[in-house]
Motif scaffolding. Structure first.
Motif, PDB file in Angstrom:
ATOM      1  N   SER A   1       0.801  -1.223   0.000  1.00 43.75           N
ATOM      2  CA  SER A   1       0.000   0.000   0.000  1.00 43.75           C
ATOM      3  C   SER A   1       0.838   1.279   0.000  1.00 43.75           C
ATOM      4  CB  SER A   1      -0.944   0.019   1.204  1.00 43.75           C
ATOM      5  OG  SER A   1      -0.205   0.132   2.404  1.00 43.75           O
ATOM      6  N   VAL A   2       2.147   1.168   0.146  1.00 44.97           N
ATOM      7  CA  VAL A   2       3.002   2.360   0.177  1.00 44.97           C
ATOM      8  C   VAL A   2       3.045   2.982  -1.217  1.00 44.97           C
ATOM      9  CG1 VAL A   2       5.343   3.217   0.556  1.00 44.97           C
ATOM     10  CG2 VAL A   2       4.382   1.496   2.099  1.00 44.97           C
ATOM     11  N   ASP A   3       2.784   4.292  -1.266  1.00 46.10           N
ATOM     12  CA  ASP A   3       2.860   5.019  -2.528  1.00 46.10           C
ATOM     13  C   ASP A   3       3.945   6.098  -2.421  1.00 46.10           C
ATOM     14  OD1 ASP A   3       1.702   6.990  -0.938  1.00 46.10           O
ATOM     15  OD2 ASP A   3      -0.206   6.986  -2.005  1.00 46.10           O
TER      16      ASP A   3
ATOM     17  N   GLU B   1      10.982   2.534 -23.688  1.00 44.04           N
ATOM     18  CA  GLU B   1      11.990   1.564 -24.088  1.00 44.04           C
ATOM     19  C   GLU B   1      12.042   0.374 -23.139  1.00 44.04           C
ATOM     20  OE1 GLU B   1      13.429   4.795 -23.098  1.00 44.04           O
ATOM     21  OE2 GLU B   1      12.613   5.583 -24.951  1.00 44.04           O
ATOM     22  N   TYR B   2      11.959   0.637 -21.856  1.00 45.59           N
ATOM     23  CA  TYR B   2      12.044  -0.442 -20.865  1.00 45.59           C
ATOM     24  C   TYR B   2      10.893  -1.445 -21.045  1.00 45.59           C
ATOM     25  CZ  TYR B   2      11.906  -2.898 -16.420  1.00 45.59           C
ATOM     26  OH  TYR B   2      11.872  -3.875 -15.459  1.00 45.59           O
ATOM     27  N   PHE B   3       9.691  -0.939 -21.261  1.00 50.61           N
ATOM     28  CA  PHE B   3       8.536  -1.823 -21.373  1.00 50.61           C
ATOM     29  C   PHE B   3       8.530  -2.581 -22.682  1.00 50.61           C
ATOM     30  CE2 PHE B   3       7.127   1.349 -18.275  1.00 50.61           C
ATOM     31  CZ  PHE B   3       6.885   0.483 -17.213  1.00 50.61           C
TER      32      PHE B   3
ATOM     33  N   ASN C   1       2.906  -1.890  -6.001  1.00 51.36           N
ATOM     34  CA  ASN C   1       4.336  -1.612  -6.070  1.00 51.36           C
ATOM     35  C   ASN C   1       5.119  -2.920  -5.998  1.00 51.36           C
ATOM     36  OD1 ASN C   1       5.430  -2.234  -3.372  1.00 51.36           O
ATOM     37  ND2 ASN C   1       4.239  -0.491  -2.659  1.00 51.36           N
ATOM     38  N   LYS C   2       6.356  -2.861  -6.461  1.00 47.13           N
ATOM     39  CA  LYS C   2       7.195  -4.064  -6.516  1.00 47.13           C
ATOM     40  C   LYS C   2       7.962  -4.303  -5.225  1.00 47.13           C
ATOM     41  CE  LYS C   2       7.810  -4.096 -11.502  1.00 47.13           C
ATOM     42  NZ  LYS C   2       8.794  -4.194 -12.588  1.00 47.13           N
TER      43      LYS C   2
ATOM     44  N   ILE D   1       5.756   0.179 -10.375  1.00 48.19           N
ATOM     45  CA  ILE D   1       4.491  -0.541 -10.212  1.00 48.19           C
ATOM     46  C   ILE D   1       4.490  -1.764 -11.122  1.00 48.19           C
ATOM     47  CG2 ILE D   1       1.969  -0.366 -10.448  1.00 48.19           C
ATOM     48  CD1 ILE D   1       3.142   1.387  -8.214  1.00 48.19           C
ATOM     49  N   ASP D   2       4.075  -2.897 -10.575  1.00 49.36           N
ATOM     50  CA  ASP D   2       3.932  -4.116 -11.365  1.00 49.36           C
ATOM     51  C   ASP D   2       2.736  -3.941 -12.292  1.00 49.36           C
ATOM     52  OD1 ASP D   2       2.698  -6.851 -11.922  1.00 49.36           O
ATOM     53  OD2 ASP D   2       4.645  -7.400 -11.083  1.00 49.36           O
TER      54      ASP D   2
END
Length: 109
Positions: A17-19, A104-106, A47-48, A40-41
């Protein structure tokens, strides 16, 4: 930390739950923050379990490591240390930004 030392910190052990707002609030007592990033997954939209906090001053980052490594946030013990820019650099990308910033990463995944 020596002069020229890194200002970006790795923060591991984050509860789902940490943002970014909460992480910012937890680290702002140590000094001015330039940015906070939590990947974020894509599948779960959670979050990861880790994030990055970049301070304006290296001394502030050192204070945050000294005080927050082993501290508790949302019931989880944090692992806080200086981020390793070599781990973030792949295929000639700049280490001044998160590897997940930009398309690019995705596309590689």
């Amino acid at each position: 930390m020596a002069e020229g030392a890194k200002r970006a910190l790795y923060v591991g052990g984050l509860e789902n739950s940490v943002d970014e707002k909460l992480l910012y609030s937890a680290f702002i007592p140590f000094g001015d923050i330039l940015q906070v990033q939590i990947p974020i997954d894509v599948a779960t939209q959670k979050n990861k379990g880790f994030g990055f906090v970049e301070f304006e001053m290296p001394e502030d980052a050192a204070d945050a490591v000294d005080n927050m490594d082993g501290a508790e946030l949302q019931g989880r013990v944090l692992k806080v240390n200086v981020a390793n820019p070599k781990a973030l650099t792949r295929q000639g990308r700049s280490s001044n930004r998160a590897i997940w910033d930009g398309d690019e990463y995705f596309k590689e995944q």
